[in-house]
Design an enzyme around this catalytic site. Structure first.
Site, PDB file in Angstrom:
ATOM      1  N   ASN A  99       0.748  -1.296   0.130  1.00 53.33           N
ATOM      2  CA  ASN A  99       0.026  -0.029   0.095  1.00 53.33           C
ATOM      3  C   ASN A  99       0.851   1.218   0.140  1.00 53.33           C
ATOM      4  OD1 ASN A  99      -0.375   1.811   2.369  1.00 53.33           O
ATOM      5  ND2 ASN A  99       0.134  -0.085   3.265  1.00 53.33           N
ATOM      6  N   LEU A 147      -0.791   8.339   4.440  1.00 50.65           N
ATOM      7  CA  LEU A 147      -1.146   9.117   5.497  1.00 50.65           C
ATOM      8  C   LEU A 147      -2.411   9.927   5.332  1.00 50.65           C
ATOM      9  CD1 LEU A 147       2.066  10.015   7.494  1.00 50.65           C
ATOM     10  CD2 LEU A 147       0.289   8.262   7.917  1.00 50.65           C
ATOM     11  N   CYS A 169       6.470   5.401   8.695  1.00 50.57           N
ATOM     12  CA  CYS A 169       5.526   5.443   7.634  1.00 50.57           C
ATOM     13  C   CYS A 169       6.338   5.264   6.262  1.00 50.57           C
ATOM     14  CB  CYS A 169       4.532   6.502   7.652  1.00 50.57           C
ATOM     15  SG  CYS A 169       3.497   6.261   6.010  1.00 50.57           S
ATOM     16  N   ASN A 190       6.366  -1.872  11.209  1.00 54.28           N
ATOM     17  CA  ASN A 190       5.598  -1.273   9.948  1.00 54.28           C
ATOM     18  C   ASN A 190       5.899  -2.033   8.985  1.00 54.28           C
ATOM     19  OD1 ASN A 190       4.202   0.666   8.462  1.00 54.28           O
ATOM     20  ND2 ASN A 190       4.674   2.365  10.062  1.00 54.28           N
ATOM     21  N   GLY A 195       0.795  -8.380   5.445  1.00 53.70           N
ATOM     22  CA  GLY A 195       0.217  -9.445   5.232  1.00 53.70           C
ATOM     23  C   GLY A 195       1.017 -10.654   5.796  1.00 53.70           C
ATOM     24  N   GLY A 221      -3.600  -6.273  11.384  1.00 52.83           N
ATOM     25  CA  GLY A 221      -3.731  -5.206  10.371  1.00 52.83           C
ATOM     26  C   GLY A 221      -4.298  -5.802   9.081  1.00 52.83           C
ATOM     27  N   THR A 222      -3.626  -6.186   8.106  1.00 51.71           N
ATOM     28  CA  THR A 222      -4.202  -6.486   6.872  1.00 51.71           C
ATOM     29  C   THR A 222      -5.339  -7.472   6.912  1.00 51.71           C
ATOM     30  OG1 THR A 222      -2.002  -6.196   5.795  1.00 51.71           O
ATOM     31  CG2 THR A 222      -3.374  -7.406   4.544  1.00 51.71           C
TER      32      THR A 222
END
Lengths: 255, 302
Positions: B70, B74, B131, B193, B218, B266-267
């Site tokens: 991705n 932000l 990020c 992250n 993932g 997350g994913t």
């Protein structure tokens, strides 16, 4: 309310090598599904596929508790879905997104290719309100307008094809009845087609809704991956769409 | 007997170790139709910056084997709108709401953290110095120990509650960064992250993402994440929160055994919006099956 639940495949039909539809039954009463809403469909046992596939809801039968999906085979996920047969299970997250507003007294529905999918449920919803829409379907040739026979009871059906094999030859915007005093246009299909339809609508001062398609991950507005650049910034196609009013997308339409 | 799943991250008492990862769970509201949010150990909401951000151009996502890239960049409403409009809607959620704080400069991190500090029902922030999808700041602060320490020190001065620092795996030695932020006053670290990655559409001969590179997440990143959590957990004394590819209870247990005091999912939320509660149920089943009275008994056993 959105749900995650298993359906059973109870029907399958194919149009050529590219398009197929699945009829999916649920043991319980279906929630209300607005025309233009979609489902995030799980692709099982396919090691190359990680995410669900967003597919618009083609038809809803509240008596049999069935939903239909009309799918174009475009990649690994949809190719895997094409192998499903009657009796197979399919997990859906649905109904997702914002659908069509059912505006207008003389609506025109314009679909191209796989974009015809949500227009069947839409035409039925208009008919349920006593309004028989005009439905204009376009494709490169007759065999690339899938499921067209299903539309006949729900509106005045018109066609255009690039090769003239069905209806008038040319683009949907060139059809002789394209500009017949409609008061609202709903469109879903390839981006250049939707842009041309929406540009016409904006120029004529006719209200217009477009159903967009972008690559999605979550389908529920969490990941912000599927955005479209609207006139007031990025908007999620999955949550704020997939149906958008043309007036907020003028930059996108005139690209 | 019901096994005890509660864990502690600094001053935060979590009813169970399962939280959600920032950027994958919206503000929680998006998932309320599918699960009881009150069952979660915590929700880490979308990365929040000083001003509203539009994020990167579409396409921002590419599916990859057992994962995805991705490059959202932000996109968020900005801290003022978060405080005025979002916070009132979510503040009474029956779990800890943690705000992921992002920025392009130390001043921006401090301004956002200071503003969030005033919100009574937000007990912690997760400082995002990792990020990979923004041009300025972001990961730039998380890849050098002295820069990471500087931003954490500055935020520590304006933020009095639990300060979690989210680390990037895109470094030579994540332990060095973890030690630096611990020294600078972090109460906890969360890792990892996303992993900087790239994919090419060979038919179109173009990158799959508008930004060319993006963050990989993932199941494909899980072994890398477990390894880093294990390394960091053995090197710092503050609690570690583990994330990276968790989709099942067994995945979460790997992180816990490797030393994570809590985990973030997350994913997996994109694929199954009920993944978090399935993981919580699975942790309980595991404890029953293995006669574990308290999940803390297996944390860091490796």
């Amino acid at each position: 309310m959105k749900y995650i639940t298993d359906f059973t495949v109870v029907g399958r039909e194919a149009w050529g090598e590219t398009y197929f539809s699945l009829t999916l039954q649920h043991p319980q009463t279906l929630p209300p599904v607005a025309a233009g809403q979609f489902a995030e469909v799980e692709v099982q046992d396919c090691r190359e596929v990680t995410l669900r596939r967003p597919i618009s809801i083609h038809d809803v039968d509240t008596v049999r508790n069935t939903l239909s999906l009309l799918v174009q085979i475009v990649g690994k996920g949809t190719r895997k879905l094409a192998t499903l047969r009657e009796g197979d299970k399919l997990n859906l997250v649905y109904p997702l997104g914002r659908g069509f507003a059912l505006r207008g007294e003389r609506p025109l529905l314009v679909g191209g290719g796989a974009g015809v999918a949500p227009l069947l449920h839409l035409a039925k919803c208009y008919c349920a309100r006593g309004i028989r829409p005009t439905i204009l379907l376009g494709g490169r040739s007759a065999d690339l307008i899938p499921a067209r026979e299903r539309f006949a009871p729900y509106g005045t059906l018109l066609y255009t094809t690039d090769d003239g094999s069905l209806g008038e030859r040319g683009l949907v915007t060139q059809h002789s009845h394209f500009d017949d005093g409609y008061d609202h246009i709903c469109t879903c299909g390839p981006t250049p087609m939707m842009r041309a339809v929406a540009r016409h609508a904006l120029q004529q001062g006719i209200s217009c809704e477009l159903s967009l398609e972008n690559m999605m991950a979550c389908g529920i507005g969490a990941c912000l991956c599927c955005v479209v650049k609207s006139d007031d910034g990025h908007r999620c196609v999955c949550k704020e769409g997939p149906v958008f009013d043309a007036t907020g997308l003028s930059q996108w339409i005139n690209q | 007997m019901q096994p005890q799943l509660a864990t502690q991250i600094h001053n935060l008492h979590l009813k169970n170790p399962v939280m959600t990862a920032s950027g994958t769970f919206g503000y929680g509201e998006e998932f309320a139709d599918f699960i009881d949010l009150g069952r979660l150990g915590g929700i880490v909401v979308k990365g929040t910056t000083g001003e509203r951000r539009q994020g990167n151009d579409y396409p921002r996502m590419a599916e990859t084997p057992a994962g995805m890239l991705n490059a959202v960049g932000l996109q968020n409403v900005g801290v003022a709108t978060f405080c005025d409009e979002v916070y009132p809607r979510i503040k009474d959620t029956d779990t800890h709401i943690i705000v992921n704080v992002s920025g392009s400069s130390i001043e921006e991190y401090c301004a956002v953290a200071g503003r969030i500090n005033e919100l009574e029902r937000i007990p912690a922030i997760e400082l995002n110095i990792s990020c990979p999808n923004v041009k300025k700041g972001g990961m730039g602060f998380g890849t050098k120990p002295d820069m990471a320490a500087q931003v954490v020190q500055a935020v520590r001065k304006v933020y009095g509650k639990t300060l979690i620092v989210k680390l990037t795996p895109n470094v030579t030695d994540i332990v060095e960064i973890a030690r630096a932020v611990e020294q600078a006053g972090a109460d906890s670290v969360s890792l990892i992250n996303t992993v900087l990655g790239m994919a090419v559409d060979v038919e179109r001969r173009r990158p799959m993402l508008s930004t060319v590179t993006g963050g990989l997440s993932g199941p494909c990143v899980k072994p890398l994440a477990v390894r880093m959590v294990w390394q960091v957990a053995h090197a710092v004394s503050i609690p570690v929160i583990g994330l990276g590819g968790i989709a099942t209870a067994a995945d979460a247990l790997e992180f816990l055994m490797a030393g994570a005091r809590a985990v973030e999912v997350g994913t997996a939320n994109f694929i199954d919006p009920t993944a978090t509660v399935k993981i919580i149920d699975g942790l309980e089943d595991y404890c029953v099956r293995h006669h574990i009275d308290d999940i803390n008994d297996i944390i860091g056993i490796i």
